[in-house]
Design a protein around this motif. Sequence first.
Motif, mmCIF file in Angstrom:
data_model
loop_
_atom_site.group_PDB
_atom_site.id
_atom_site.type_symbol
_atom_site.label_atom_id
_atom_site.label_comp_id
_atom_site.label_asym_id
_atom_site.label_seq_id
_atom_site.Cartn_x
_atom_site.Cartn_y
_atom_site.Cartn_z
ATOM 1 N N ILE A 1 -11.367 -10.732 4.134
ATOM 2 C CA ILE A 1 -10.873 -12.029 3.659
ATOM 3 C C ILE A 1 -10.965 -12.089 2.142
ATOM 4 N N ILE A 2 -12.109 -11.714 1.615
ATOM 5 C CA ILE A 2 -12.302 -11.746 0.160
ATOM 6 C C ILE A 2 -11.289 -10.827 -0.524
ATOM 7 N N GLN A 3 -11.131 -9.614 -0.005
ATOM 8 C CA GLN A 3 -10.193 -8.666 -0.601
ATOM 9 C C GLN A 3 -8.768 -9.213 -0.559
ATOM 10 N N SER A 4 -8.394 -9.852 0.538
ATOM 11 C CA SER A 4 -7.030 -10.371 0.659
ATOM 12 C C SER A 4 -6.755 -11.494 -0.335
ATOM 13 N N MET A 5 -7.801 -12.143 -0.813
ATOM 14 C CA MET A 5 -7.627 -13.267 -1.734
ATOM 15 C C MET A 5 -7.772 -12.880 -3.199
ATOM 16 N N MET A 6 -8.074 -11.623 -3.478
ATOM 17 C CA MET A 6 -8.256 -11.181 -4.859
ATOM 18 C C MET A 6 -6.993 -11.358 -5.707
ATOM 19 N N SER A 7 -5.828 -11.336 -5.079
ATOM 20 C CA SER A 7 -4.579 -11.445 -5.841
ATOM 21 C C SER A 7 -4.187 -12.884 -6.160
ATOM 22 N N GLY A 8 -4.950 -13.850 -5.677
ATOM 23 C CA GLY A 8 -4.661 -15.243 -5.999
ATOM 24 C C GLY A 8 -4.719 -16.145 -4.787
ATOM 25 N N PRO A 9 -4.454 -17.441 -4.996
ATOM 26 C CA PRO A 9 -4.535 -18.423 -3.908
ATOM 27 C C PRO A 9 -3.598 -18.067 -2.755
ATOM 28 N N LYS A 10 -4.052 -18.399 -1.560
ATOM 29 C CA LYS A 10 -3.262 -18.101 -0.361
ATOM 30 C C LYS A 10 -3.374 -19.263 0.623
ATOM 31 N N ARG A 11 -2.349 -19.388 1.431
ATOM 32 C CA ARG A 11 -2.390 -20.323 2.544
ATOM 33 C C ARG A 11 -3.017 -19.608 3.735
ATOM 34 N N PHE A 12 -3.480 -20.396 4.691
ATOM 35 C CA PHE A 12 -4.167 -19.844 5.859
ATOM 36 C C PHE A 12 -3.315 -18.774 6.543
ATOM 37 N N LYS A 13 -2.045 -19.077 6.773
ATOM 38 C CA LYS A 13 -1.175 -18.143 7.487
ATOM 39 C C LYS A 13 -0.960 -16.851 6.700
ATOM 40 N N GLU B 1 1.081 -33.582 0.090
ATOM 41 C CA GLU B 1 2.539 -33.523 0.161
ATOM 42 C C GLU B 1 2.936 -33.770 1.606
ATOM 43 N N THR B 2 4.218 -33.826 1.841
ATOM 44 C CA THR B 2 4.698 -33.917 3.212
ATOM 45 C C THR B 2 5.546 -32.690 3.493
ATOM 46 N N PRO B 3 5.111 -31.811 4.387
ATOM 47 C CA PRO B 3 3.811 -31.818 5.077
ATOM 48 C C PRO B 3 2.681 -31.421 4.129
ATOM 49 N N VAL B 4 1.467 -31.737 4.521
ATOM 50 C CA VAL B 4 0.293 -31.422 3.708
ATOM 51 C C VAL B 4 0.219 -29.905 3.508
ATOM 52 N N ARG B 5 -0.081 -29.497 2.271
ATOM 53 C CA ARG B 5 -0.213 -28.073 1.952
ATOM 54 C C ARG B 5 -1.678 -27.800 1.638
ATOM 55 N N ILE B 6 -2.224 -26.758 2.259
ATOM 56 C CA ILE B 6 -3.620 -26.366 2.026
ATOM 57 C C ILE B 6 -3.622 -24.924 1.541
ATOM 58 N N GLU B 7 -4.313 -24.691 0.430
ATOM 59 C CA GLU B 7 -4.457 -23.342 -0.111
ATOM 60 C C GLU B 7 -5.931 -23.036 -0.300
ATOM 61 N N TYR B 8 -6.234 -21.756 -0.192
ATOM 62 C CA TYR B 8 -7.604 -21.274 -0.400
ATOM 63 C C TYR B 8 -7.587 -20.362 -1.613
ATOM 64 N N GLU B 9 -8.661 -20.453 -2.389
ATOM 65 C CA GLU B 9 -8.743 -19.664 -3.617
ATOM 66 C C GLU B 9 -10.189 -19.221 -3.834
ATOM 67 N N LEU B 10 -10.355 -18.028 -4.361
ATOM 68 C CA LEU B 10 -11.703 -17.575 -4.698
ATOM 69 C C LEU B 10 -12.231 -18.385 -5.869
ATOM 70 N N THR B 11 -13.497 -18.707 -5.816
ATOM 71 C CA THR B 11 -14.171 -19.367 -6.933
ATOM 72 C C THR B 11 -14.555 -18.297 -7.957
ATOM 73 N N THR B 12 -15.156 -18.713 -9.041
ATOM 74 C CA THR B 12 -15.654 -17.761 -10.032
ATOM 75 C C THR B 12 -16.646 -16.807 -9.369
ATOM 76 N N LYS B 13 -17.484 -17.345 -8.514
ATOM 77 C CA LYS B 13 -18.453 -16.531 -7.764
ATOM 78 C C LYS B 13 -17.731 -15.503 -6.889
ATOM 79 N N GLY B 14 -16.659 -15.914 -6.236
ATOM 80 C CA GLY B 14 -15.884 -15.004 -5.399
ATOM 81 C C GLY B 14 -15.161 -13.941 -6.214
ATOM 82 N N ARG B 15 -14.552 -14.351 -7.314
ATOM 83 C CA ARG B 15 -13.835 -13.388 -8.168
ATOM 84 C C ARG B 15 -14.792 -12.384 -8.806
ATOM 85 N N ALA B 16 -16.050 -12.780 -8.972
ATOM 86 C CA ALA B 16 -17.048 -11.864 -9.537
ATOM 87 C C ALA B 16 -17.298 -10.670 -8.617
#
Length: 114
Positions: A36-48, A82-97
């Motif tokens: 999960i962490i590796q998949s998010m290294m390139s930037g914010p992502k949606r759950f899907k 928004e409509t529909p609601v948009r949710i994104e996940y992003e690594l924090t500074t701790k995660g990017r470290a």
Amino acid sequence: MQKKVKNLEGQPQLTKMCPRFETAFSCLGKRWNGLIIQSMMSGPKRFKDISNLIPTMSDKMLSERMKDLENEGILTRHVYPETPVRIEYELTTKGRALQPVMEQIQFWAEEWIR
């Protein structure tokens, strides 16, 4: 990491594990967390998007792990009203470290995993 001390003969002797190392490894060593962490290294992502990058992981397990990582302060969840609601996940500074750690694991895997 283990703390090193010298025994009576002056030889290095390992003592108990560092509690911080144990805590870090407990979180990072949980199945799926590294992917999960590796998949998010390139930037914010949606759950899907994350789910599609790790197709062998169930959505239920992904949801659980995402909550764990959010509680650990490794990622953050952004809800956009928004409509529909948009949710994104992003690594924090701790995660990017963790990027250099993840890169070193990749180098090790390329050398040693067949």
